[in-house]
Write a protein that holds these residues in place. Structure first.
Motif, mmCIF file in Angstrom:
data_model
loop_
_atom_site.group_PDB
_atom_site.id
_atom_site.type_symbol
_atom_site.label_atom_id
_atom_site.label_comp_id
_atom_site.label_asym_id
_atom_site.label_seq_id
_atom_site.Cartn_x
_atom_site.Cartn_y
_atom_site.Cartn_z
ATOM 1 N N VAL A 68 1.943 1.847 11.012
ATOM 2 C CA VAL A 68 0.543 2.156 11.341
ATOM 3 C C VAL A 68 0.577 3.434 12.177
ATOM 4 O O VAL A 68 1.656 3.907 12.540
ATOM 5 C CB VAL A 68 -0.130 1.023 12.159
ATOM 6 C CG1 VAL A 68 -0.182 -0.280 11.375
ATOM 7 C CG2 VAL A 68 0.577 0.816 13.491
ATOM 8 N N GLN A 69 -0.582 3.983 12.485
ATOM 9 C CA GLN A 69 -0.619 5.174 13.334
ATOM 10 C C GLN A 69 -1.744 5.029 14.362
ATOM 11 O O GLN A 69 -2.815 4.503 14.042
ATOM 12 C CB GLN A 69 -0.853 6.430 12.469
ATOM 13 C CG GLN A 69 -0.793 7.755 13.214
ATOM 14 C CD GLN A 69 0.534 8.007 13.916
ATOM 15 O OE1 GLN A 69 0.748 7.572 15.048
ATOM 16 N NE2 GLN A 69 1.431 8.725 13.255
ATOM 17 N N ASP A 87 -12.372 18.496 9.413
ATOM 18 C CA ASP A 87 -11.415 17.764 8.580
ATOM 19 C C ASP A 87 -10.634 18.741 7.701
ATOM 20 O O ASP A 87 -9.415 18.612 7.521
ATOM 21 C CB ASP A 87 -12.138 16.764 7.664
ATOM 22 C CG ASP A 87 -12.696 15.572 8.434
ATOM 23 O OD1 ASP A 87 -12.748 15.637 9.674
ATOM 24 O OD2 ASP A 87 -13.089 14.585 7.786
ATOM 25 N N GLU A 117 -5.374 9.126 5.426
ATOM 26 C CA GLU A 117 -6.814 9.408 5.290
ATOM 27 C C GLU A 117 -7.543 9.041 6.587
ATOM 28 O O GLU A 117 -8.463 9.726 7.003
ATOM 29 C CB GLU A 117 -7.417 8.627 4.108
ATOM 30 C CG GLU A 117 -6.821 8.974 2.744
ATOM 31 C CD GLU A 117 -7.064 10.422 2.296
ATOM 32 O OE1 GLU A 117 -7.924 11.114 2.869
ATOM 33 O OE2 GLU A 117 -6.354 10.856 1.366
ATOM 34 N N LYS A 118 -7.092 7.954 7.225
ATOM 35 C CA LYS A 118 -7.723 7.505 8.470
ATOM 36 C C LYS A 118 -7.515 8.528 9.587
ATOM 37 O O LYS A 118 -8.357 8.710 10.450
ATOM 38 C CB LYS A 118 -7.100 6.144 8.842
ATOM 39 C CG LYS A 118 -7.621 5.504 10.097
ATOM 40 C CD LYS A 118 -7.060 4.096 10.257
ATOM 41 C CE LYS A 118 -7.265 3.553 11.656
ATOM 42 N NZ LYS A 118 -6.363 4.109 12.657
ATOM 43 N N GLN A 119 -6.344 9.198 9.554
ATOM 44 C CA GLN A 119 -5.999 10.136 10.633
ATOM 45 C C GLN A 119 -6.781 11.442 10.591
ATOM 46 O O GLN A 119 -6.918 12.103 11.605
ATOM 47 C CB GLN A 119 -4.533 10.540 10.494
ATOM 48 C CG GLN A 119 -3.548 9.618 11.100
ATOM 49 C CD GLN A 119 -2.160 10.158 10.801
ATOM 50 O OE1 GLN A 119 -1.770 11.215 11.271
ATOM 51 N NE2 GLN A 119 -1.433 9.450 9.983
ATOM 52 N N ARG A 153 -0.783 11.572 1.042
ATOM 53 C CA ARG A 153 -2.161 11.051 1.027
ATOM 54 C C ARG A 153 -2.173 9.559 0.739
ATOM 55 O O ARG A 153 -2.170 9.128 -0.406
ATOM 56 C CB ARG A 153 -3.009 11.807 0.015
ATOM 57 C CG ARG A 153 -3.289 13.220 0.479
ATOM 58 C CD ARG A 153 -4.563 13.781 -0.070
ATOM 59 N NE ARG A 153 -5.660 13.612 0.856
ATOM 60 C CZ ARG A 153 -6.550 14.572 1.168
ATOM 61 N NH1 ARG A 153 -6.459 15.746 0.615
ATOM 62 N NH2 ARG A 153 -7.530 14.332 2.011
ATOM 63 N N THR A 154 -2.155 8.777 1.798
ATOM 64 C CA THR A 154 -2.218 7.311 1.703
ATOM 65 C C THR A 154 -3.343 6.848 2.639
ATOM 66 O O THR A 154 -3.862 7.657 3.418
ATOM 67 C CB THR A 154 -0.902 6.680 2.202
ATOM 68 O OG1 THR A 154 -0.789 6.968 3.609
ATOM 69 C CG2 THR A 154 0.315 7.230 1.471
ATOM 70 N N PRO A 155 -3.695 5.550 2.618
ATOM 71 C CA PRO A 155 -4.730 5.071 3.542
ATOM 72 C C PRO A 155 -4.406 5.404 5.003
ATOM 73 O O PRO A 155 -5.303 5.764 5.776
ATOM 74 C CB PRO A 155 -4.736 3.558 3.303
ATOM 75 C CG PRO A 155 -4.308 3.415 1.863
ATOM 76 C CD PRO A 155 -3.299 4.512 1.635
ATOM 77 N N LEU A 156 -3.112 5.340 5.372
ATOM 78 C CA LEU A 156 -2.715 5.653 6.761
ATOM 79 C C LEU A 156 -3.074 7.095 7.112
ATOM 80 O O LEU A 156 -3.544 7.382 8.209
ATOM 81 C CB LEU A 156 -1.207 5.408 6.904
ATOM 82 C CG LEU A 156 -0.538 5.634 8.260
ATOM 83 C CD1 LEU A 156 0.551 4.586 8.495
ATOM 84 C CD2 LEU A 156 0.082 7.005 8.357
ATOM 85 N N SER A 178 0.842 -1.209 0.000
ATOM 86 C CA SER A 178 0.000 0.000 0.000
ATOM 87 C C SER A 178 0.871 1.251 0.000
ATOM 88 O O SER A 178 2.082 1.186 0.241
ATOM 89 C CB SER A 178 -0.868 -0.036 1.280
ATOM 90 O OG SER A 178 -1.598 1.145 1.462
ATOM 91 N N GLU A 237 -9.815 11.455 12.729
ATOM 92 C CA GLU A 237 -9.401 11.183 14.119
ATOM 93 C C GLU A 237 -8.788 12.440 14.742
ATOM 94 O O GLU A 237 -9.097 12.809 15.882
ATOM 95 C CB GLU A 237 -8.369 10.046 14.157
ATOM 96 C CG GLU A 237 -8.949 8.682 13.826
ATOM 97 C CD GLU A 237 -7.888 7.566 13.740
ATOM 98 O OE1 GLU A 237 -8.281 6.432 13.513
ATOM 99 O OE2 GLU A 237 -6.674 7.859 13.896
#
Ligand code: NAD
Length: 261
Positions: free
Chosen positions: A93-94, A209, A195-197, A190-193, A16, A200
């Motif tokens: 991960v974060q 956001d 976008e999730k943050q 801009r990666t899945p890691l 990823s 949050e």
């Protein structure tokens, strides 16, 4: 002949995001690339894409926190491709939370993926790089947070700072065996890691956001731009193919001027 013809690279976390683009770039430059990840479905898809475009790649199951899994994965790569010349320690991960609320289990998970992972993959790769001093390059994907602090990211900031220490020791110890070491420190990508943050961080900071993106993530950049996966891949490619040990033990900030040193 291309820059990395005949070289073998292992990229952890390359199913990823940043790792995937790094794997593509190294393969395009001629390296045989191992897509080492927990996510085998994603790893197989990346390897298949590289092979379909004329490159050489292999998906390898690897949990960077588990010594047996790391050693088995590295041995598998060396058996398939002959040796290991380049290691990109990138898996991550974060978990965001303030220190007073940060679960000890999350702290240990972050240290384990980043620091244990960097150590275990390095140690296993050195088995091959130190063989007859054939040498190699180890690149840790750190962060601007290897150099600066951030609220809500205590475990990650501590781990990312720790990677600088490991890279510098490896630069010293590895020199006798022709091994170089660096840390590449991305800004926000801009990666899945990432976008999730965004939601949050917005929740924790009590903002929107959009504000997280504009103020927290891009507010200090010189041009208001995100760092891209290609920005990081090109930096890793440059360091992997640099012809001498004049560059070793360095940290490279790739962040659109967010942090300058
Ligand atoms: P991502 O979520 O897109 O990819 C991370 C990959 O790591 C995934 O494929 C995941 O399966 C893999 N992984 C997680 N735990 C693993 C384990 N134990 N063993 C093997 N593989 C594992 O994330 P990304 O944004 O591409 O991040 C890659 C690296 O870059 C991370 O180390 C991250 O901290 C760092 N980084 C990211 C950013 C950013 O803004 N995205 C900024 C600075 C640094």
């Amino acid at each position: 002949m291309t820059l990395l013809t005949g070289k073998v690279a292992v990229v952890t976390g390359s199913a990823s995001g940043i790792g995937k683009e790094v794997a593509r770039a190294l393969a395009k430059a001629g390296a045989a690339v191992a897509i080492a990840d927990l996510n085998m479905t994603g790893a197989k898809a990346v390897a298949a894409e590289i092979v379909a475009t004329g490159g050489t790649a292999l998906a390898v199951a690897m949990n960077v926190t588990d010594e047996r899994s790391v050693i088995d994965g590295m041995d598998r790569v060396a058996a398939a491709f002959g040796s290991i010349d380049i290691l990109v320690s990138n898996a991550g991960v974060q978990v965001v939370n303030s220190i007073d609320c940060y679960a000890f289990s999350d702290w240990k998970k972050i240290q384990s993926i980043y620091l244990d992972g960097a150590f275990l993959t390095t140690k296993a790769a050195l088995t091959y790089m130190y063989e007859r001093d054939r040498g190699g390059v180890v690149i840790y994907v750190g962060s601007v947070y290897s150099h600066v602090a951030s609220p809500l990211k205590s475990a990650y900031v501590a781990a990312a700072h720790g990677m600088l220490g490991l890279a510098r020791v490896l630069a010293q110890e590895g020199a006798a065996h022709n091994v170089r070491a660096h840390v590449v420190c991305p800004g926000f990508v801009r990666t899945p890691l990432l976008e999730k943050q965004i939601p949050e961080l917005a929740r924790e900071l009590g903002t929107s956001d959009e504000d997280v993106v504009k103020q927290v993530m891009l507010g200090d950049t010189a041009d208001g731009e995100f760092t891209t996966v290609d920005d990081i891949a090109q930096t890793v490619l440059f360091l992997s193919s640099f012809p001498s040990a004049a560059l070793t033990g360095q940290s490279f900030l790739v962040s659109h001027g967010w942090h300058m040193q």
